[in-house]
Design a protein around this motif. Structure first.
Motif, PDB file in Angstrom:
ATOM      1  N   PRO A 143      29.640   4.133  99.270  1.00 19.99           N
ATOM      2  CA  PRO A 143      30.386   3.582  97.919  1.00 19.99           C
ATOM      3  C   PRO A 143      29.149   3.256  97.011  1.00 19.99           C
ATOM      4  O   PRO A 143      27.889   3.462  97.527  1.00 19.99           O
ATOM      5  CB  PRO A 143      30.912   2.285  98.284  1.00 19.99           C
ATOM      6  N   THR A 144      29.457   3.511  95.849  1.00 17.45           N
ATOM      7  CA  THR A 144      28.318   3.326  94.447  1.00 17.45           C
ATOM      8  C   THR A 144      27.461   2.138  94.876  1.00 17.45           C
ATOM      9  O   THR A 144      27.780   1.125  95.000  1.00 17.45           O
ATOM     10  CB  THR A 144      29.099   3.359  93.194  1.00 17.45           C
ATOM     11  N   ASN A 145      26.281   2.543  94.926  1.00 15.92           N
ATOM     12  CA  ASN A 145      25.052   1.420  94.953  1.00 15.92           C
ATOM     13  C   ASN A 145      23.878   1.727  94.157  1.00 15.92           C
ATOM     14  O   ASN A 145      23.261   2.550  94.534  1.00 15.92           O
ATOM     15  CB  ASN A 145      24.652   1.350  96.431  1.00 15.92           C
ATOM     16  N   SER A 146      23.814   0.917  92.997  1.00 12.65           N
ATOM     17  CA  SER A 146      22.796   1.131  92.157  1.00 12.65           C
ATOM     18  C   SER A 146      21.579   0.562  92.515  1.00 12.65           C
ATOM     19  O   SER A 146      21.215  -0.438  91.988  1.00 12.65           O
ATOM     20  CB  SER A 146      23.226   0.571  90.810  1.00 12.65           C
ATOM     21  N   ILE A 147      21.003   1.251  93.189  1.00 15.94           N
ATOM     22  CA  ILE A 147      19.462   0.937  93.680  1.00 15.94           C
ATOM     23  C   ILE A 147      18.385   1.276  92.929  1.00 15.94           C
ATOM     24  O   ILE A 147      17.333   0.876  93.219  1.00 15.94           O
ATOM     25  CB  ILE A 147      19.645   1.282  95.244  1.00 15.94           C
TER      26      ILE A 147
ATOM     27  N   ALA B  67      31.865   9.895  90.858  1.00 16.46           N
ATOM     28  CA  ALA B  67      31.132   9.278  89.735  1.00 16.46           C
ATOM     29  C   ALA B  67      32.253   7.965  89.451  1.00 16.46           C
ATOM     30  O   ALA B  67      33.072   7.736  89.422  1.00 16.46           O
ATOM     31  CB  ALA B  67      30.956  10.216  88.276  1.00 16.46           C
ATOM     32  N   GLN B  68      31.175   6.747  89.507  1.00 16.64           N
ATOM     33  CA  GLN B  68      31.991   5.483  89.252  1.00 16.64           C
ATOM     34  C   GLN B  68      31.591   5.130  87.722  1.00 16.64           C
ATOM     35  O   GLN B  68      30.417   4.999  87.541  1.00 16.64           O
ATOM     36  CB  GLN B  68      31.198   4.383  90.181  1.00 16.64           C
ATOM     37  N   LEU B  69      32.470   4.628  87.158  1.00 16.60           N
ATOM     38  CA  LEU B  69      32.424   4.512  85.577  1.00 16.60           C
ATOM     39  C   LEU B  69      32.738   2.951  85.369  1.00 16.60           C
ATOM     40  O   LEU B  69      33.696   2.437  85.832  1.00 16.60           O
ATOM     41  CB  LEU B  69      33.449   5.242  84.718  1.00 16.60           C
TER      42      LEU B  69
ATOM     43  N   ILE C 173      37.081   4.373  88.942  1.00 17.89           N
ATOM     44  CA  ILE C 173      36.843   3.356  87.661  1.00 17.89           C
ATOM     45  C   ILE C 173      36.693   1.848  88.374  1.00 17.89           C
ATOM     46  O   ILE C 173      37.372   1.569  89.283  1.00 17.89           O
ATOM     47  CB  ILE C 173      38.362   3.251  87.006  1.00 17.89           C
ATOM     48  N   HIS C 174      35.561   1.453  88.037  1.00 20.19           N
ATOM     49  CA  HIS C 174      34.991   0.147  88.544  1.00 20.19           C
ATOM     50  C   HIS C 174      35.990  -0.925  88.093  1.00 20.19           C
ATOM     51  O   HIS C 174      35.908  -1.384  86.905  1.00 20.19           O
ATOM     52  CB  HIS C 174      33.722  -0.011  88.333  1.00 20.19           C
ATOM     53  N   CYS C 175      36.806  -1.446  89.100  1.00 24.18           N
ATOM     54  CA  CYS C 175      37.785  -2.667  88.560  1.00 24.18           C
ATOM     55  C   CYS C 175      37.503  -3.960  89.434  1.00 24.18           C
ATOM     56  O   CYS C 175      38.341  -4.746  89.602  1.00 24.18           O
ATOM     57  CB  CYS C 175      39.258  -2.276  88.855  1.00 24.18           C
TER      58      CYS C 175
ATOM     59  N   ILE D 298      40.415   3.768  92.044  1.00 28.15           N
ATOM     60  CA  ILE D 298      39.713   2.552  91.439  1.00 28.15           C
ATOM     61  C   ILE D 298      39.166   1.866  92.621  1.00 28.15           C
ATOM     62  O   ILE D 298      39.442   1.786  93.611  1.00 28.15           O
ATOM     63  CB  ILE D 298      40.833   1.660  90.793  1.00 28.15           C
ATOM     64  N   ARG D 299      37.951   1.293  92.283  1.00 31.56           N
ATOM     65  CA  ARG D 299      37.493   0.053  93.196  1.00 31.56           C
ATOM     66  C   ARG D 299      38.045  -1.272  92.677  1.00 31.56           C
ATOM     67  O   ARG D 299      38.005  -1.750  91.419  1.00 31.56           O
ATOM     68  CB  ARG D 299      35.835  -0.063  92.986  1.00 31.56           C
ATOM     69  N   MET D 300      38.421  -2.058  93.849  1.00 35.93           N
ATOM     70  CA  MET D 300      39.324  -3.332  93.375  1.00 35.93           C
ATOM     71  C   MET D 300      39.012  -4.295  94.333  1.00 35.93           C
ATOM     72  O   MET D 300      38.673  -4.026  95.472  1.00 35.93           O
ATOM     73  CB  MET D 300      40.840  -2.930  93.509  1.00 35.93           C
TER      74      MET D 300
ATOM     75  N   PHE E 239      37.555   0.675 102.700  1.00 39.38           N
ATOM     76  CA  PHE E 239      37.546  -0.468 102.858  1.00 39.38           C
ATOM     77  C   PHE E 239      35.923  -0.366 103.150  1.00 39.38           C
ATOM     78  O   PHE E 239      35.472   0.254 103.995  1.00 39.38           O
ATOM     79  CB  PHE E 239      38.039  -1.027 104.020  1.00 39.38           C
ATOM     80  N   THR E 240      35.208  -1.612 102.199  1.00 42.56           N
ATOM     81  CA  THR E 240      33.711  -1.664 102.415  1.00 42.56           C
ATOM     82  C   THR E 240      33.573  -3.061 102.551  1.00 42.56           C
ATOM     83  O   THR E 240      34.069  -3.817 101.835  1.00 42.56           O
ATOM     84  CB  THR E 240      33.225  -1.183 100.897  1.00 42.56           C
ATOM     85  N   GLY E 241      32.574  -3.283 103.406  1.00 39.55           N
ATOM     86  CA  GLY E 241      32.033  -4.432 103.566  1.00 39.55           C
ATOM     87  C   GLY E 241      31.317  -5.022 104.568  1.00 39.55           C
ATOM     88  O   GLY E 241      31.969  -5.091 105.858  1.00 39.55           O
ATOM     89  N   ARG E 242      29.837  -4.702 104.549  1.00 41.45           N
ATOM     90  CA  ARG E 242      29.200  -5.013 105.983  1.00 41.45           C
ATOM     91  C   ARG E 242      29.713  -4.368 107.331  1.00 41.45           C
ATOM     92  O   ARG E 242      30.035  -4.969 108.239  1.00 41.45           O
ATOM     93  CB  ARG E 242      29.050  -6.586 106.297  1.00 41.45           C
ATOM     94  N   ILE E 243      29.723  -3.025 107.333  1.00 32.11           N
ATOM     95  CA  ILE E 243      30.204  -2.061 108.257  1.00 32.11           C
ATOM     96  C   ILE E 243      28.803  -1.375 108.601  1.00 32.11           C
ATOM     97  O   ILE E 243      28.504  -0.778 107.540  1.00 32.11           O
ATOM     98  CB  ILE E 243      31.185  -1.156 107.664  1.00 32.11           C
TER      99      ILE E 243
ATOM    100  N   MET F 299      30.107   2.706 103.523  1.00 34.32           N
ATOM    101  CA  MET F 299      29.054   2.131 104.108  1.00 34.32           C
ATOM    102  C   MET F 299      27.933   2.352 103.435  1.00 34.32           C
ATOM    103  O   MET F 299      27.210   3.350 103.507  1.00 34.32           O
ATOM    104  CB  MET F 299      29.038   2.567 105.483  1.00 34.32           C
ATOM    105  N   ALA F 300      27.600   1.122 102.368  1.00 36.31           N
ATOM    106  CA  ALA F 300      26.278   1.527 101.511  1.00 36.31           C
ATOM    107  C   ALA F 300      25.054   1.107 102.270  1.00 36.31           C
ATOM    108  O   ALA F 300      24.182   2.040 102.296  1.00 36.31           O
ATOM    109  CB  ALA F 300      26.525   0.556 100.350  1.00 36.31           C
ATOM    110  N   ARG F 301      24.849  -0.027 102.788  1.00 40.61           N
ATOM    111  CA  ARG F 301      23.439  -0.258 103.063  1.00 40.61           C
ATOM    112  C   ARG F 301      23.422   0.352 104.328  1.00 40.61           C
ATOM    113  O   ARG F 301      22.152   0.685 104.790  1.00 40.61           O
ATOM    114  CB  ARG F 301      23.523  -1.937 103.231  1.00 40.61           C
ATOM    115  N   ALA F 302      24.309   0.739 105.278  1.00 42.17           N
ATOM    116  CA  ALA F 302      24.308   1.746 106.512  1.00 42.17           C
ATOM    117  C   ALA F 302      23.219   2.832 106.180  1.00 42.17           C
ATOM    118  O   ALA F 302      22.372   3.316 106.985  1.00 42.17           O
ATOM    119  CB  ALA F 302      25.129   2.109 107.173  1.00 42.17           C
TER     120      ALA F 302
END
Ligand SMILES: Cc1cc2nc3c(=O)[nH]c(=O)nc-3n(C[C@H](O)[C@H](O)[C@H](O)COP(=O)(O)O)c2cc1C
Length: 490
Positions: free
Chosen positions: A27-31, A116-118, A172-174, A225-227, A301-305, A325-328
């Motif tokens: 998932p988008t992670n602006s690092i 692309a996430q806007l 679309i980032h929501c 969308i991201r919600m 679904f995203t969140g601490r996986i 899985m962003a941080r993974a």
């Protein structure tokens, strides 16, 4: 021991027109992986496409902050740090589209899809004049009809650039504190005109964005969308109200996917949950999103996986179709390939210390260098590519100290083919992590100790515990090189 198969995780999924090769998503992670801000330079490509080469099927890379119509008094009144709002449409700047196209081409060569996430953050503009959440000493301006048209146009312009560069999908980032989120939330949307009211009115802005973007990209690209699944704040929407809004959005026929997470930028829970939260603690949000949606719309679904075993179960048990899985992927960009090949003990699991987001969210000194507490490769991917190669003539290497840095030095030296001995005076490898992991909620820190222990064993490093590395002990090993951490050398 029987090999874990991950039948769900590694099956492809058709998301509208986009075929995702497996269910693992970045998932988008602006690092801030780019050292040249606003471009997709070699550092950016090495970081994000590196995850595609490592087996991740969906690359969300970093968000695009869209152009904002700043109010005339903004210069004095806004005073927000970099990243909170943008009035520089970098996606229209010179070179942006060309380097983006090269980045997407590399993602495709690696076999993944690029999304692309806007984003419009709501620091400056919001549906109503309600401060976003405690941390900002600023009350946004309420958008008028003119600004709404301006915002719609920015999505269209950015989507055009992404499409022409070869994106497979647009998100679309929501969620988080974005403008779209503020329209969806009854806390921040107190409007009495057609843009506010019940769920069907509060989704109107998001649907307006989706209609225009869909018209722009046609049916060859996926749109979603991201919600946020649940607001967890007084007066905010809950799972049931999220389902209702999502149902109405889904019924428009405009979206192919929804990426559900939970949490805020400034409040608790955070959208980047720390180790104080359980693995996939908010998974019910994924299931709730799935409940009333057309089955053709994929749910992420995203969140601490941080573990492919948990990810496989989430899909198998119907919590989601795709796992974010962003941080993974930050702690181990190759974790997906390792899982597929059954090399589970070689995966460096994210310990959820949140350093990556804490530092990325700080006011930026540029060029910024992203960091991970356990993966020294982050921010150094290009250097690694240049320097990492099998040693021409293997040496006898002695590493002094089995803290995290010593373990990594030993691990990399052994991977390069050197014969490595590691001397540690304590009873176990891990150094200060052995202390840190004893704090409440920090149990996951031990994963990194296990990782180093497993790796050093796999690579044949001669680990000598309870050994004092005095001169005699080191000389007795006749090393060609000694690696020793010295405060003076820092
Ligand atoms: C450094 C960093 C930057 C992030 N930037 C964004 C962003 O720009 N847009 C977004 O929607 N989420 C962003 N996120 C949130 C992630 O997409 C993800 O939801 C969050 O990290 C939780 O997933 P994880 O536990 O797999 O890391 C960011 C996360 C991190 C760690």
């Amino acid at each position: 021991m029987a090999k874990v198969k991950f039948e769900h995780l590694f099956s492809p999924l058709q998301v509208g027109p986009m075929r995702v090769p497996n269910r693992i998503c970045e998932p988008t992670n602006s690092i801030n992986a780019s050292m040249a801000p606003g471009t997709f330079d070699e550092h950016f490509v090495a970081h994000h496409a590196g995850k595609a080469w490592g087996g991740t099927g969906w690359i969300g890379s970093e968000t695009w902050l869209l152009d904002s119509p700043f109010p005339p008094e903004a210069a004095d009144e806004v005073g927000l740090p970099v990243g909170f709002a943008s009035h520089y449409p970098i996606y229209e700047g010179p070179g942006f589209a060309e380097t983006l196209a090269k980045f997407y081409a590399e993602v495709h060569r690696a076999g993944a899809v690029a999304v692309a996430q806007l984003t419009h953050l709501s620091a400056v503009w919001s549906p109503s004049e309600i401060p976003v959440i405690g941390a900002q000493d600023y009350t946004p301006h309420a958008v008028g009809e003119e600004e709404i048209e301006f915002f719609f146009n920015t999505y269209v312009k950015a989507a055009t650039v992404a499409k022409n560069a070869g994106a497979d999908g647009i998100e679309i980032h929501c969620a988080h504190e974005t403008l779209c989120y503020c329209f969806l939330s009854p806390v921040t949307n107190r409007r009495t005109d057609r843009w506010g009211g019940g769920p069907q009115e509060r989704i109107r802005f998001v649907v307006g964005v989706l209609e225009r973007v869909r018209k722009t990209i046609g049916d060859k690209l996926a749109l979603g969308i991201r919600m946020s699944g649940h607001e967890f704040r007084q007066g905010g929407y809950d799972l049931l109200q999220m389902r209702e809004m999502l149902y109405y959005i889904g019924e428009t026929g405009l979206i192919n996917f929804v990426d559900i997470d939970v949490g805020h930028c400034w409040g608790a829970p955070s959208y980047v949950p720390s180790s104080y939260y359980g693995h996939a603690e908010f998974r019910e949000a994924g299931k709730a999103a799935r409940a009333d949606l057309d089955p053709k719309i994929a749910v992420m679904f995203t969140g601490r996986i941080n573990d492919p075993v948990v990810a496989e179960d989430l899909i198998k048990d119907g919590y989601c179709d795709l796992v974010g899985m962003a941080r993974a992927g930050i702690s181990d960009p190759e974790f997906a390939n390792k899982a597929r090949e059954g090399r589970l003990s070689e995966i460096r699991r994210c310990i959820s210390c949140t350093r990556c987001i804490d530092e990325a969210a700080e006011p930026l000194t540029l060029p910024y260098k992203p960091r991970c507490s356990i993966n020294p490769l982050v921010g150094n991917e290009v250097r690694w590519k240049q320097h990492y190669r099998p040693a021409e003539s293997p040496k006898r290497v002695v590493v002094v100290g089995g803290g995290l840095a010593g373990c990594e030095a030993a691990r990399v030296a052994a991977m390069r083919g050197h014969k490595v001995t590691l001397l540690e005076q304590g009873k176990r490898l891990g150094g200060q992590l052995l202390i840190a992991m004893k704090a409440p909620g920090r149990d996951d820190f031990e994963d990194q100790v296990y990782f180093e222990e497993n790796e050093l064993e796999r690579l044949g490093v001669d680990v000598r515990l309870q050994t004092n590395a005095d001169v005699a002990a080191i000389k007795a090993l006749s090393p060609d090189a000694v690696v020793i951490w010295s405060r003076a050398g820092r």
